[in-house]
Design a protein around this motif. Structure first.
Motif, PDB file in Angstrom:
ATOM      1  N   THR A   5     -85.624 -42.742 -56.956  1.00  0.00           N
ATOM      2  CA  THR A   5     -85.348 -42.197 -58.285  1.00  0.00           C
ATOM      3  C   THR A   5     -84.160 -42.917 -58.897  1.00  0.00           C
ATOM      4  O   THR A   5     -83.222 -43.307 -58.195  1.00  0.00           O
ATOM      5  N   PHE A   6     -84.226 -43.118 -60.208  1.00  0.00           N
ATOM      6  CA  PHE A   6     -83.179 -43.823 -60.947  1.00  0.00           C
ATOM      7  C   PHE A   6     -82.356 -42.820 -61.752  1.00  0.00           C
ATOM      8  O   PHE A   6     -82.908 -41.915 -62.386  1.00  0.00           O
ATOM      9  N   HIS A   7     -81.042 -43.026 -61.740  1.00  0.00           N
ATOM     10  CA  HIS A   7     -80.136 -42.102 -62.433  1.00  0.00           C
ATOM     11  C   HIS A   7     -79.169 -42.892 -63.306  1.00  0.00           C
ATOM     12  O   HIS A   7     -78.258 -43.554 -62.815  1.00  0.00           O
ATOM     13  N   LEU A  34     -87.735 -33.776 -51.455  1.00  0.00           N
ATOM     14  CA  LEU A  34     -89.131 -34.066 -51.790  1.00  0.00           C
ATOM     15  C   LEU A  34     -89.695 -35.266 -51.031  1.00  0.00           C
ATOM     16  O   LEU A  34     -90.877 -35.568 -51.140  1.00  0.00           O
ATOM     17  N   GLY A  35     -88.849 -35.977 -50.291  1.00  0.00           N
ATOM     18  CA  GLY A  35     -89.341 -37.095 -49.500  1.00  0.00           C
ATOM     19  C   GLY A  35     -89.234 -38.457 -50.146  1.00  0.00           C
ATOM     20  O   GLY A  35     -89.847 -39.422 -49.660  1.00  0.00           O
ATOM     21  N   PHE A  36     -88.495 -38.565 -51.251  1.00  0.00           N
ATOM     22  CA  PHE A  36     -88.261 -39.889 -51.826  1.00  0.00           C
ATOM     23  C   PHE A  36     -87.474 -40.729 -50.824  1.00  0.00           C
ATOM     24  O   PHE A  36     -86.657 -40.215 -50.057  1.00  0.00           O
ATOM     25  N   ASP A  37     -87.706 -42.035 -50.861  1.00  0.00           N
ATOM     26  CA  ASP A  37     -87.035 -42.924 -49.925  1.00  0.00           C
ATOM     27  C   ASP A  37     -85.584 -43.156 -50.309  1.00  0.00           C
ATOM     28  O   ASP A  37     -84.722 -43.313 -49.440  1.00  0.00           O
ATOM     29  N   GLY A  38     -85.301 -43.226 -51.626  1.00  0.00           N
ATOM     30  CA  GLY A  38     -83.944 -43.543 -52.036  1.00  0.00           C
ATOM     31  C   GLY A  38     -83.642 -43.120 -53.452  1.00  0.00           C
ATOM     32  O   GLY A  38     -84.505 -42.628 -54.191  1.00  0.00           O
ATOM     33  N   VAL A  39     -82.381 -43.310 -53.818  1.00  0.00           N
ATOM     34  CA  VAL A  39     -81.925 -43.116 -55.194  1.00  0.00           C
ATOM     35  C   VAL A  39     -81.108 -44.349 -55.578  1.00  0.00           C
ATOM     36  O   VAL A  39     -80.533 -45.014 -54.716  1.00  0.00           O
ATOM     37  N   ARG A  40     -81.092 -44.656 -56.868  1.00  0.00           N
ATOM     38  CA  ARG A  40     -80.238 -45.741 -57.363  1.00  0.00           C
ATOM     39  C   ARG A  40     -79.534 -45.286 -58.630  1.00  0.00           C
ATOM     40  O   ARG A  40     -80.142 -44.637 -59.493  1.00  0.00           O
ATOM     41  N   LEU A  41     -78.268 -45.644 -58.738  1.00  0.00           N
ATOM     42  CA  LEU A  41     -77.418 -45.220 -59.837  1.00  0.00           C
ATOM     43  C   LEU A  41     -77.030 -46.420 -60.689  1.00  0.00           C
ATOM     44  O   LEU A  41     -76.832 -47.521 -60.178  1.00  0.00           O
ATOM     45  N   ALA A  42     -76.899 -46.183 -62.000  1.00  0.00           N
ATOM     46  CA  ALA A  42     -76.562 -47.260 -62.937  1.00  0.00           C
ATOM     47  C   ALA A  42     -75.074 -47.234 -63.278  1.00  0.00           C
ATOM     48  O   ALA A  42     -74.475 -46.170 -63.431  1.00  0.00           O
ATOM     49  N   GLU A  43     -74.522 -48.440 -63.425  1.00  0.00           N
ATOM     50  CA  GLU A  43     -73.130 -48.612 -63.853  1.00  0.00           C
ATOM     51  C   GLU A  43     -73.087 -48.964 -65.333  1.00  0.00           C
ATOM     52  O   GLU A  43     -73.787 -49.874 -65.782  1.00  0.00           O
ATOM     53  N   ARG A  68     -80.398 -38.167 -45.327  1.00  0.00           N
ATOM     54  CA  ARG A  68     -81.443 -39.127 -44.989  1.00  0.00           C
ATOM     55  C   ARG A  68     -81.671 -40.182 -46.057  1.00  0.00           C
ATOM     56  O   ARG A  68     -81.902 -41.359 -45.750  1.00  0.00           O
ATOM     57  N   ILE A  69     -81.608 -39.798 -47.299  1.00  0.00           N
ATOM     58  CA  ILE A  69     -82.062 -40.652 -48.398  1.00  0.00           C
ATOM     59  C   ILE A  69     -81.190 -41.902 -48.522  1.00  0.00           C
ATOM     60  O   ILE A  69     -79.983 -41.866 -48.296  1.00  0.00           O
ATOM     61  N   ARG A  70     -81.824 -43.037 -48.854  1.00  0.00           N
ATOM     62  CA  ARG A  70     -81.098 -44.282 -49.071  1.00  0.00           C
ATOM     63  C   ARG A  70     -80.311 -44.184 -50.374  1.00  0.00           C
ATOM     64  O   ARG A  70     -80.790 -43.620 -51.364  1.00  0.00           O
ATOM     65  N   LEU A  71     -79.108 -44.736 -50.377  1.00  0.00           N
ATOM     66  CA  LEU A  71     -78.204 -44.615 -51.519  1.00  0.00           C
ATOM     67  C   LEU A  71     -77.982 -45.992 -52.126  1.00  0.00           C
ATOM     68  O   LEU A  71     -77.391 -46.870 -51.494  1.00  0.00           O
ATOM     69  N   GLY A  72     -78.483 -46.186 -53.353  1.00  0.00           N
ATOM     70  CA  GLY A  72     -78.493 -47.522 -53.918  1.00  0.00           C
ATOM     71  C   GLY A  72     -77.792 -47.644 -55.249  1.00  0.00           C
ATOM     72  O   GLY A  72     -77.598 -46.667 -55.981  1.00  0.00           O
TER      73      GLY A  72
END
Length: 352
Positions: A5-7, A34-43, A68-72
């Protein structure tokens, strides 16, 4: 196929900064559930378009609220940072999170941000390449020294702390233009494809990357990431109607304007090195609903969305970065329903 998911952390009228942070941190926790593999945040910097200027601070906080979730990052704008700081802060988050960091990096494009830091946008690519060299050097060498055009370490230094992941956290470079994709494919650096590029261009980017990387001898499979605006509804009719309602409720010129375009302030024209982007961010606010439906967004009922994602998977992308509505003023519970519906009706089609 992995799903993230993108934030953007866009601040809408009437929201406090804490409101924005709390909203997205709750969605990050839900993504893990919900089982998403990761999240990514915008600068972003200097305006409400995105209110997270330091991604590592936010990811360290998110690390403590997840397990658990990958943090990107999606992305760190390298030319706006000292690369030694980026290497240190990224390594620290990797350690704190138990080895869950994914580092997405790019040269940036928003002239307004570069002006705020007093940095020439035309230097962005050269600064990016040199900064990347410094970061990888610090991560992979016990003792490192750099003397470059833009950055220097002075004395020999050793990175403290060192990343937990070996040889370092996964890297993804924001790229979609053929020149940039080829440049990083030759080095085996996987790409993160732009959400503003139509399907045709991101599919072409993946094909170019695979062919170039193979010719350069990079045989190991790489996880290419593609970012898309994503929305799934029970029926095609509802998805189309919702899309029209979303567009009517938001002034896209707040995003696609001269501030977000790669304009050289001295000439008023596209900055050197950004010719591929010519007028893209100025024209973006006037794209038709039909264009978004057919060529830009992953949108529709579950069957149509599964078909679109399959196209991206077959092109060579291994991770779909889902923007479920970063510029839509959607109440938290409504956004949670959108994410749950996607996780229930779409993600199982791509399970092992």
């Amino acid at each position: 196929m992995k799903f993230s998911t993108f934030h953007l952390f866009h601040r809408f009228d009437g929201q406090s900064f804490k409101d924005v942070y709390d909203y997205h941190l709750e969605l990050i926790e839900l993504a893990e559930e919900l089982g998403f593999d990761g999240v990514r945040l915008a600068e972003h910097h200097f305006r409400d378009y995105g209110v997270v200027p330091n991604l590592f601070t936010m990811l360290a906080h998110a690390a403590a609220r997840t397990s658990r979730i990958r943090l990107g990052t999606g992305i760190v704008v390298l030319p706006l940072h000292n690369p030694v700081h980026v290497a240190e802060e990224a390594a620290q988050v990797d350690v704190l999170s138990g080895g869950r960091l994914e580092l997405g990096i790019g040269r940036g494009y928003q002239s307004f941000e570069f002006e705020g830091f007093g940095i020439d946008l035309a230097e962005a690519r050269d600064r990016f390449n040199e900064a990347l060299e410094v970061i990888v050097g610090l991560w992979t060498q016990e003792v490192y020294q750099h003397e470059g055009k833009f950055y220097r370490t002075g004395a020999e230094v050793s990175l403290v702390p060192r990343p937990l992941q070996s040889p370092h956290p996964p890297l993804h470079v924001a790229a979609v233009s053929p020149e940039t994709v080829t440049m990083y494919a030759e080095r085996g650096l996987p790409i993160l494809a732009d959400p503003a590029a139509p399907f045709r261009k991101v599919v072409q980017a993946a094909e170019t990357w695979r062919e170039t990387a193979a010719r350069a001898g990079h045989a190991a499979p790489a996880d290419l990431v593609v970012a898309r605006s994503v929305y799934v509804a029970p029926t095609l009719e509802q998805a189309r109607a919702d899309q029209e309602r979303f567009e009517a409720s938001f002034d896209r010129s707040r995003i696609f304007n001269e501030r977000s375009a790669p304009i050289d302030p001295r000439t008023g024209r596209t900055a050197q090195g950004f010719e591929y982007y010519q007028d893209r961010y100025l024209k973006g606010g006037t794209l038709s609903a039909d264009f978004r439906w057919e060529q830009l967004e992953v949108i529709g009922d579950p069957a149509r969305v599964i078909e679109q994602i399959s196209l991206l998977r077959d092109a060579g992308f291994g991770n779909l970065l889902c923007d479920f509505g970063s510029t839509r003023p959607m109440p938290l519970e409504d956004m949670k329903r959108v994410m749950r519906f996607f996780a229930t009706e779409v993600m199982p089609a791509f399970g092992d």
